[in-house]
Each structure stands twice: as C-alpha cells, then as structure tokens.
Design a protein around this motif. Structure first.
Motif, short mmCIF file in Angstrom:
data_model
loop_
_atom_site.label_atom_id
_atom_site.label_comp_id
_atom_site.label_asym_id
_atom_site.label_seq_id
_atom_site.Cartn_x
_atom_site.Cartn_y
_atom_site.Cartn_z
N GLU A 56 144.24 -90.92 32.92
CA GLU A 56 144.44 -92.36 32.94
C GLU A 56 143.68 -93.03 34.08
N VAL A 57 142.84 -92.29 34.76
CA VAL A 57 142.10 -92.85 35.90
C VAL A 57 140.65 -93.10 35.51
N GLU A 58 140.01 -92.09 34.97
CA GLU A 58 138.61 -92.23 34.61
C GLU A 58 138.48 -93.09 33.34
N PRO A 59 137.44 -93.94 33.28
CA PRO A 59 137.23 -94.75 32.08
C PRO A 59 136.87 -93.86 30.89
N PRO A 60 137.19 -94.29 29.67
CA PRO A 60 136.88 -93.47 28.49
C PRO A 60 135.37 -93.35 28.29
N THR A 61 134.97 -92.27 27.66
CA THR A 61 133.56 -92.07 27.40
C THR A 61 133.11 -92.95 26.23
N PRO A 62 131.81 -93.28 26.15
CA PRO A 62 131.30 -94.06 25.02
C PRO A 62 131.62 -93.43 23.68
N LEU A 63 131.58 -92.09 23.62
CA LEU A 63 131.88 -91.40 22.36
C LEU A 63 133.33 -91.64 21.95
N ALA A 64 134.25 -91.58 22.91
CA ALA A 64 135.67 -91.80 22.62
C ALA A 64 135.90 -93.23 22.13
N VAL A 65 135.19 -94.19 22.72
CA VAL A 65 135.31 -95.59 22.30
C VAL A 65 134.80 -95.76 20.88
N ARG A 66 133.65 -95.14 20.57
CA ARG A 66 133.09 -95.24 19.21
C ARG A 66 134.03 -94.64 18.18
N LYS A 67 134.65 -93.53 18.52
CA LYS A 67 135.58 -92.90 17.60
C LYS A 67 136.80 -93.79 17.36
N ALA A 68 137.30 -94.42 18.42
CA ALA A 68 138.45 -95.31 18.28
C ALA A 68 138.09 -96.52 17.41
N ALA A 69 136.89 -97.06 17.60
CA ALA A 69 136.45 -98.20 16.79
C ALA A 69 136.30 -97.80 15.33
N SER A 70 135.79 -96.60 15.09
CA SER A 70 135.63 -96.12 13.73
C SER A 70 136.98 -95.97 13.02
N ARG A 71 137.97 -95.42 13.75
CA ARG A 71 139.31 -95.28 13.17
C ARG A 71 139.92 -96.64 12.87
N ALA A 72 139.74 -97.58 13.79
CA ALA A 72 140.30 -98.92 13.60
C ALA A 72 139.67 -99.61 12.40
N ARG A 73 138.37 -99.44 12.22
CA ARG A 73 137.69 -100.07 11.09
C ARG A 73 138.09 -99.41 9.77
N LYS A 74 138.37 -98.12 9.80
CA LYS A 74 138.87 -97.47 8.58
C LYS A 74 140.22 -98.05 8.19
N LEU A 75 141.09 -98.25 9.18
CA LEU A 75 142.39 -98.87 8.90
C LEU A 75 142.22 -100.29 8.37
N MET A 76 141.26 -101.02 8.94
CA MET A 76 141.02 -102.38 8.47
C MET A 76 140.55 -102.39 7.02
N LEU A 77 139.66 -101.49 6.67
CA LEU A 77 139.19 -101.41 5.29
C LEU A 77 140.34 -101.11 4.34
N ASP A 78 141.22 -100.20 4.73
CA ASP A 78 142.40 -99.90 3.90
C ASP A 78 143.27 -101.14 3.73
#
Length: 304
Positions: A56-78
């Motif tokens: 909870e200290v270090e900022p998330p990696t760009p890859l982790a952010v992209r994965k979270a955005a991808s999951r959120a967009r999949k939920l939005m499409l559903d």
C-alpha cells in the motif's frame, strides 16, 4: 501561494463537476462499483488496482493499472449489453445478429473515458465512464424504430376504465404552456429502458419514440428517470411548468411501459406535440431501490 492555488483549483473542479452533472436522476447501482444514471445517461465503473503482496506504499505499476482498466471496461460492456432497449429486447439481443455494430460498440467501450490513480483519488482504483447519449445511443438504438411517426401504438386490449374520478392531472407553475411531463410511478415495480412507452387506460399510446425525433433520442434520450417528483429538482429536464400525472400500473412482462388514466394520456399527448414542451421533456419518477442490485447481466441477454 501554492497551497491557495491548489485549494482554488480543487474548489473550481468540484463546482464545475456538480454543474456539469446537475441532473443525474435515478442512479442504478450494481455491487457498489458500477452505476447507470438514468437522468444524465452516465455509465460509471470503478475497479481496484492489484498490487504485489498488497503493498500500500508503492504506486501501482502501469501494467497493473492497464489490467484494472481492462477489467472495468469488460464490466461496462456487460452492463451496456444488458440494458433494455424496450419491453421486447436488450442491447445484446438487438446486436446479436449484427456483428459490425457489436464490434463498433466494443471499440467505443475500449476507448471510453479513463481516470487512473492520481494524488486526488484513491491510488488503488481506476474509473472508466461512458454515456448513453451521443455515439453510444446512435449505435444501440435500432434503426427499425419509427421515431417521430406521430402514430401512437395501441395495446391489443384496453387495460381499464377510460377515466377515474380523482385522477385529474395536476399542473405546476404559472407559465403559459406545459414545458414537459412528470409521470409519478412511485410504488410500482419498473424496469428502466431506453424507449419506454406511456399508454392511456384506453390502450392508446400517449408518449414514446413515436413523438421523438431520432436525433433527440440520441442527444437527450426519450425520457429520464428520477426518484423525486419535485418539479424544482427536475426543471433541467421538464422546464418550469410541467404537467404532473400519476401512473396506475406498469405494462409488459419486463414492466418497462406505463399506464396512465385516459384523460391524462390525451393531455400528455397534446402537451408533447405542442411547441412548448422540451425535447425529451418527460421524467418518470420511480421509488428508490431498497438495496444495491447484485447483477445487471442476470437474465439480460434474451428477448422478453
């Protein structure tokens, strides 16, 4: 000085944000992370960014952010696929035999507005958003719908008496002509949809896509949903002098359409064909949901 600049920037952002979304209307919540505002048309999905070992200290990696955005967009499409267009079909059912439109929808969602972790938000979350207005509406509203035909649909049979004493429409305000319609349907179980139809008890359509230009349906929607019948709170949609009527029941297996007294229906039809009413100037008032709904996709992919 830097602190003051930051303070005024935050204050300006809050004021601008609240004015830009003055009328969210009925906000349908799903699992606390997804929502549809049936007033503004905003669809919002938030997602959690995974971090290795729960750091909870270090900022998330760009890859982790992209994965979270991808999951959120999949939920939005559903979510979008499960939205009901009307009492007969969902977006998914409408697009099931049109792969080109379905591909365009996926592309639109893939490029939806994205907000990642920053200093003003939870650095462990992302947010994606889209609107039921504009480009999305243009894709999902069927071209087969007879917009602005001025030919009211008819139910196969009338559902009740022509008019009941004590259900006379109530006018609000002192303006010369009605500027919109508020349909008070609180207490009835209703499924919000993009193209609701309001019928009189005589079975004749009072309002729906048949009185709305397709361009207006795309830009502002055929009708909005809210949880208050206070005309002052709805003025953005129905203007300063709305007609207020009471719905007596819903219609259809999915309970997307409404029945109002026949005399009220005649007046609604006249108001919405006049030059005084706002475009899409109809608000359907519903009861607030008792609790967040757990799934927007349950039973949503088949015709009713």
């Amino acid at each position: 000085m830097p602190f003051r600049k930051i303070f005024f920037f935050i204050l300006f952002s809050l004021v601008f944000s609240s004015s830009a979304h003055a009328f969210d209307g009925y906000v349908q919540q799903f699992d606390g992370e997804r929502s549809i505002a049936w007033g503004s048309g905003d669809i919002i999905v938030t997602g959690e960014v995974e971090t290795p070992d729960g750091d909870e200290v270090e900022p998330p990696t760009p890859l982790a952010v992209r994965k979270a955005a991808s999951r959120a967009r999949k939920l939005m499409l559903d979510m979008i696929m499960a939205i009901r267009i009307d009492g007969r079909q969902t977006v998914s059912a409408h697009l099931s035999d049109n792969e080109d439109l379905a591909a365009q929808l996926r592309g639109l969602v893939h490029n939806s507005l994205f907000e990642g972790p920053d200093m003003f938000r939870d650095i462990r979350s992302v947010k994606v958003s889209e609107s039921l207005r504009g480009k999305l509406a243009e894709l999902i509203l069927p071209k087969t719908v007879q917009f602005q035909s001025s030919i009211p649909p008819r139910l196969s049979t009338a559902t009740g008496p022509a008019f009941q004493i004590g259900e006379t429409p109530e006018a609000v305000g002192n303006a010369g002509g009605f500027t919109g319609v508020i349909v008070d349907a609180r207490g009835l179980k209703i499924t919000p949809c993009l193209l609701p139809v309001i019928y009189g008890e005589d079975g004749l359509g009072a309002y729906g896509a048949f009185l709305v230009a397709r361009a207006d349906a795309v830009d502002v929607g055929v009708a909005a949903y809210a949880t208050t019948a206070n005309p002052a709170a709805l003025v953005e949609r129905v203007g300063g002098h709305p007609l207020v009527v009471r719905a007596v029941r819903t219609y259809g297996s999915w309970q997307t359409d409404l029945i109002i007294p026949t005399q009220a229906a005649t007046l609604v039809r006249t108001v919405m064909q006049s030059g005084h009413a706002r475009k899409g100037g109809v608000v359907i008032v519903v009861s607030p949901p008792p609790a967040p709904e757990k799934s927007v996709v349950e039973g949503g992919d088949s015709d009713a």
